[in-house]
Scaffold this active site. Structure first.
Site, PDB file in Angstrom:
ATOM      1  N   LEU A 212       0.845  -1.204   0.000  1.00 41.57           N
ATOM      2  CA  LEU A 212       0.000   0.000   0.000  1.00 41.57           C
ATOM      3  C   LEU A 212       0.880   1.253   0.000  1.00 41.57           C
ATOM      4  CD1 LEU A 212      -2.655   1.614   0.447  1.00 41.57           C
ATOM      5  CD2 LEU A 212      -2.373   1.156   2.899  1.00 41.57           C
ATOM      6  N   ASP A 213       1.607   1.446   1.082  1.00 39.05           N
ATOM      7  CA  ASP A 213       2.549   2.557   1.234  1.00 39.05           C
ATOM      8  C   ASP A 213       3.773   1.997   1.951  1.00 39.05           C
ATOM      9  OD1 ASP A 213       4.010   4.792   1.906  1.00 39.05           O
ATOM     10  OD2 ASP A 213       2.480   5.671   3.195  1.00 39.05           O
ATOM     11  N   PRO A 214       4.791   1.626   1.212  1.00 35.09           N
ATOM     12  CA  PRO A 214       5.034   1.903  -0.217  1.00 35.09           C
ATOM     13  C   PRO A 214       4.379   0.873  -1.132  1.00 35.09           C
ATOM     14  CG  PRO A 214       6.929   0.774   0.713  1.00 35.09           C
ATOM     15  CD  PRO A 214       5.974   0.986   1.860  1.00 35.09           C
TER      16      PRO A 214
ATOM     17  N   ASP B 260       0.977   3.970  -3.527  1.00 32.78           N
ATOM     18  CA  ASP B 260       1.350   5.388  -3.585  1.00 32.78           C
ATOM     19  C   ASP B 260       2.314   5.655  -4.738  1.00 32.78           C
ATOM     20  OD1 ASP B 260       3.339   3.896  -2.325  1.00 32.78           O
ATOM     21  OD2 ASP B 260       3.871   5.468  -0.904  1.00 32.78           O
TER      22      ASP B 260
END
Length: 384
Positions: free
Chosen positions: A131-133, A136
């Site tokens: 997801l993050d990272p 993004d």
């Protein structure tokens, strides 16, 4: 000379069945010829498969690096859901056996050290694919390419890029947070300085929470603060050299009121030593746990605003706002589905050997975003 990628064997070894292992494991079972789920014991791996409705679709295994190495064959794919410090030793086994490696974590120096040997062996090292990272990065690459098409990559311009992500309670509590993963990780991230660009100047916040500010998304106010080191991502995202950053920050998103609710925690962070912070993490985990009745919410907002030297402007924003269900948390869905998508592209031999971070071009980012949207990770894009 670039090495040829080792052809994928069709076998995937998924290591770990913790909080972030969600429906991505099921989509991996759809794509792979054979899947093995490795966990602390074979019994716990079997229970993990049962909880995900995958009994019979993957083989449970008791994990040790030695046991895994004994079953690894050239072209196998190893998916690490282990803590980040475990990645480098696991990657070493993969390189030795000629197996590909995938994880959702940031690249560490210990992993980077092994990339030349991995590339020479034809091994894919896929990182930052969650997801993050992860998502993004896809959002940022897509926005930058769209802006370049409007403003011109060789034109003088200034820009503001912000990327904020947070896992928050779907129903706010007084603490404005619930712990769904190791509290020590949350606290230690707050103790680490954050570097970013503000007002055209590189800035460091020794205490990131002291740089917290309001952030409005579709009429809802959140609180955001910088996290880690944003500056290297200017180069990683391939922003044009003729564009100058007025703002460039990657950070964390929290519910409105978080800063005040955590005031006592911040006082501890300022005064406490490592032993006290470890104890505090355990206390917070007991006081504010995520229970089976709780639903999490993931919000990821990436925005880019560009002003060309001629006065032309472009702006765009991606927003992912997802609430978990009784069957799967929003965090597990976003992390595991993105990672599974990366694994699928290792299986079809479309990724080159060596280091990769999610999708690193605009074209591939658009492809991956379309696939994620079809597979249950919804988001919106606005441009103007």
């Amino acid at each position: 000379m670039t090495s040829e990628v080792t052809a994928a064997s069709g076998t995937v070894h998924w290591i770990g069945a913790g909080l972030s292992t969600g429906s991505g494991l099921a989509t991996t079972c759809d794509a792979a010829d054979r899947v093995r789920l490795w966990h602390r014991t074979e019994e716990r791996a079997a229970r993990g498969l049962e909880a995900l409705g995958l009994t019979g679709r993957a083989e449970p295994r008791a994990y040790t690096r030695e046991a895994l190495a004994a079953e690894l064959a050239p072209g196998d794919v190893v998916v690490s859901m282990l803590p980040a410090p475990e990645h480098a030793p696991l990657l070493a086994v993969c390189v030795e056996r000629g197996a590909h490696f995938a994880c959702s974590s940031y690249v560490s120096d210990a992993v980077l050290d092994q990339v030349p040997a991995a590339e020479a062996a034809g091994v894919v090292v896929l990182t930052e694919c969650g997801l993050d990272p992860g998502i993004d990065h896809l959002f940022a690459h897509s926005l930058i390419a769209r802006a370049e098409a409007e403003i011109g990559a060789g034109s003088a311009a200034s820009y503001r890029l912000t990327s904020y992500c947070g896992g928050i309670p779907a129903v706010p509590n007084d603490f404005k947070y619930r712990f769904s993963w190791a509290p020590a990780g949350v606290l230690n991230a707050l103790r680490s300085p954050a570097r970013y660009v503000e007002d055209g100047t590189e800035t460091t916040a020794d205490r990131p929470w002291e740089a917290t500010r309001p952030h409005l998304i579709d009429g809802e106010t959140f609180e955001v603060y910088p996290n880690r080191d944003s500056v290297p991502f200017v180069e990683q995202y391939g922003l044009p050299g003729t564009w100058k950053p007025e703002t460039f920050v990657r950070g964390t998103l929290r519910l409105d009121g978080w800063l005040r609710a955590w005031d006592a925690v911040f006082e501890e962070l300022k005064a406490g030593d490592d032993r006290r912070i470890t104890a505090l993490a355990q206390e917070l985990a007991k006081t504010y746990p995520t229970t089976d009745a709780d639903r999490d919410r993931v919000v990821l907002a990436v925005s880019l605003d560009v002003r060309g030297g001629s006065g032309a402007t472009w702006s765009g924003r991606y927003l992912l706002d997802l609430v978990g269900t009784a069957e799967e948390s929003a965090m597990a869905r976003c992390v595991s589905r993105t990672l599974a998508l990366g694994v699928r592209h290792i299986l079809d031999d479309s990724l080159p050997p060596g280091l990769g971070r999610a999708a690193e071009t605009a074209q591939r980012s658009e492809q991956w975003l379309a696939e994620l949207a079809r597979e249950g990770v919804p988001f919106t894009l606005r441009t103007g």
